[in-house]
Scaffold this active site. Sequence first.
Site, short mmCIF file in Angstrom:
data_model
loop_
_atom_site.label_atom_id
_atom_site.label_comp_id
_atom_site.label_asym_id
_atom_site.label_seq_id
_atom_site.Cartn_x
_atom_site.Cartn_y
_atom_site.Cartn_z
N HIS A 124 43.48 32.03 27.86
CA HIS A 124 43.09 32.82 29.03
C HIS A 124 43.94 34.09 29.17
O HIS A 124 43.45 35.15 29.54
CB HIS A 124 43.21 31.95 30.28
CG HIS A 124 42.20 32.26 31.33
ND1 HIS A 124 41.77 31.35 32.25
CD2 HIS A 124 41.54 33.40 31.62
CE1 HIS A 124 40.88 31.90 33.05
NE2 HIS A 124 40.73 33.15 32.70
N TYR A 164 39.68 27.39 37.01
CA TYR A 164 38.70 27.70 38.05
C TYR A 164 38.56 26.51 38.99
O TYR A 164 38.16 25.42 38.58
CB TYR A 164 37.34 28.03 37.45
CG TYR A 164 37.30 29.24 36.55
CD1 TYR A 164 38.29 30.21 36.59
CD2 TYR A 164 36.26 29.41 35.66
CE1 TYR A 164 38.25 31.32 35.76
CE2 TYR A 164 36.20 30.53 34.82
CZ TYR A 164 37.21 31.47 34.88
OH TYR A 164 37.16 32.57 34.05
N SER A 213 32.78 39.87 34.43
CA SER A 213 32.55 40.79 35.54
C SER A 213 31.76 42.02 35.09
O SER A 213 32.13 43.16 35.40
CB SER A 213 33.87 41.22 36.19
OG SER A 213 34.53 40.12 36.77
N PRO A 214 30.65 41.81 34.35
CA PRO A 214 29.88 42.97 33.87
C PRO A 214 29.17 43.72 34.99
O PRO A 214 28.68 44.83 34.77
CB PRO A 214 28.87 42.33 32.92
CG PRO A 214 28.68 40.94 33.45
CD PRO A 214 30.03 40.53 33.96
N LEU A 215 29.15 43.12 36.20
CA LEU A 215 28.59 43.79 37.36
C LEU A 215 29.68 44.27 38.32
O LEU A 215 29.43 44.52 39.50
CB LEU A 215 27.62 42.86 38.10
CG LEU A 215 26.37 42.48 37.29
CD1 LEU A 215 25.56 41.43 38.03
CD2 LEU A 215 25.53 43.71 37.00
N GLY A 216 30.89 44.42 37.78
CA GLY A 216 31.98 44.93 38.61
C GLY A 216 32.26 44.07 39.83
O GLY A 216 32.48 44.58 40.92
N ARG A 217 32.27 42.74 39.62
CA ARG A 217 32.48 41.77 40.71
C ARG A 217 31.49 42.01 41.86
O ARG A 217 31.81 41.90 43.02
CB ARG A 217 33.92 41.81 41.22
CG ARG A 217 34.94 41.49 40.13
CD ARG A 217 36.33 41.28 40.67
NE ARG A 217 37.29 41.10 39.58
CZ ARG A 217 37.50 39.95 38.93
NH1 ARG A 217 36.84 38.87 39.28
NH2 ARG A 217 38.40 39.87 37.96
N GLY A 218 30.27 42.37 41.46
CA GLY A 218 29.21 42.57 42.44
C GLY A 218 29.02 44.00 42.88
O GLY A 218 27.98 44.35 43.46
N PHE A 219 30.00 44.86 42.62
CA PHE A 219 29.92 46.24 43.11
C PHE A 219 28.75 46.99 42.50
O PHE A 219 28.06 47.78 43.17
CB PHE A 219 31.23 46.98 42.81
CG PHE A 219 31.64 47.93 43.89
CD1 PHE A 219 32.75 47.69 44.68
CD2 PHE A 219 30.91 49.09 44.14
CE1 PHE A 219 33.13 48.57 45.68
CE2 PHE A 219 31.28 49.97 45.14
CZ PHE A 219 32.39 49.71 45.92
#
Length: 329
Positions: A125, A55, A204-210
């Site tokens: 990873h 990262y 990404s539990p929020l779908g990368r913000g979606f």
Amino acid sequence: MRESQLGELTVSSLGLGCMGMSQSYGVSNDDAESIATVHAALDAGCTFIDTADVYGNGANEELVGRALAGRRDEAILATKFGFQWSSGNSTLPTVVNGKPEYARAALDASLQRLGVDYVDLWYLHRRDPEVPIEETVGAMAEAVQAGKVRYLGLSEVSGETVRAAHAVHPISAVQSEWSLWTRDPETVVLPTLRELGIGFVPFSPLGRGFLTGQLKSPDDFEPDDMRRGLPRFSGENFQRNLDLVEKVRSLAAAKGVTAGQLALAWLLAQGNDIAPIPGTKRRKYLAENLGAIDVTLSAEELAALDEAFPPDAVAGDRYSEAAMKAVER
């Protein structure tokens, strides 16, 4: 804050993903706010802190290290190795290296950047298809014996790989994408983990913000935002997926919570062997995410979410065709 169990490792049920503080989601140069966000997480009992050596090409580990200076004992610190940046590609790392000698060197470099003597959880990873998983995990196990690592994890691997790795050394956690709009782990990987007593860490539990319901158009992304190049955020797929998210927004409004909180609560309801790590670089979004801890969903509400967002409903793949080659299915 609730607690989740990843094998023998106890963590806060919600963690903090730190990747976006250094890469992927647009320009991020407010290190002071990022460090304040880590401190706010620790203060709230959100002590499961996630980073990786790739990262920001090492910059994120250095940032997390500064944030944890003087507070190391408060955190369950996780990092990863295995990706390498290829020459001529400044957007995504494309080389996977699971060789034992590379694993040893990568860990020492991570410890130096983080400014710590050990990490609590060390992930591979991605699996290197050219190196037997037994060899990679064998080298990782040596790090446990040396006191540099407490527990081992894997990321984006198949159930078969989990079994082979676990036979060499106990695996505590598998980290992969899982959310209402990425249901892949539910068919094989999650049942395998539960059979073996391994925890699951959804990234990404929020779908990368979606799934927050705040994204309206691909044009809203900054030029260097990685989502511009992801199939789910492109062309007709964007609108089709937006229609799905509207259903989540409606259910959230009826319950008096945000769409993001509802999406996180859905994951938290899946069991105490689950520890999502929503990422943010701002305290206000951290506070919203942590509010999901207090959201309780009934069986009827869980069923309504499953009906609104059934498996395979999302349009488009998670990554580009090239990047998907590094993901075991």
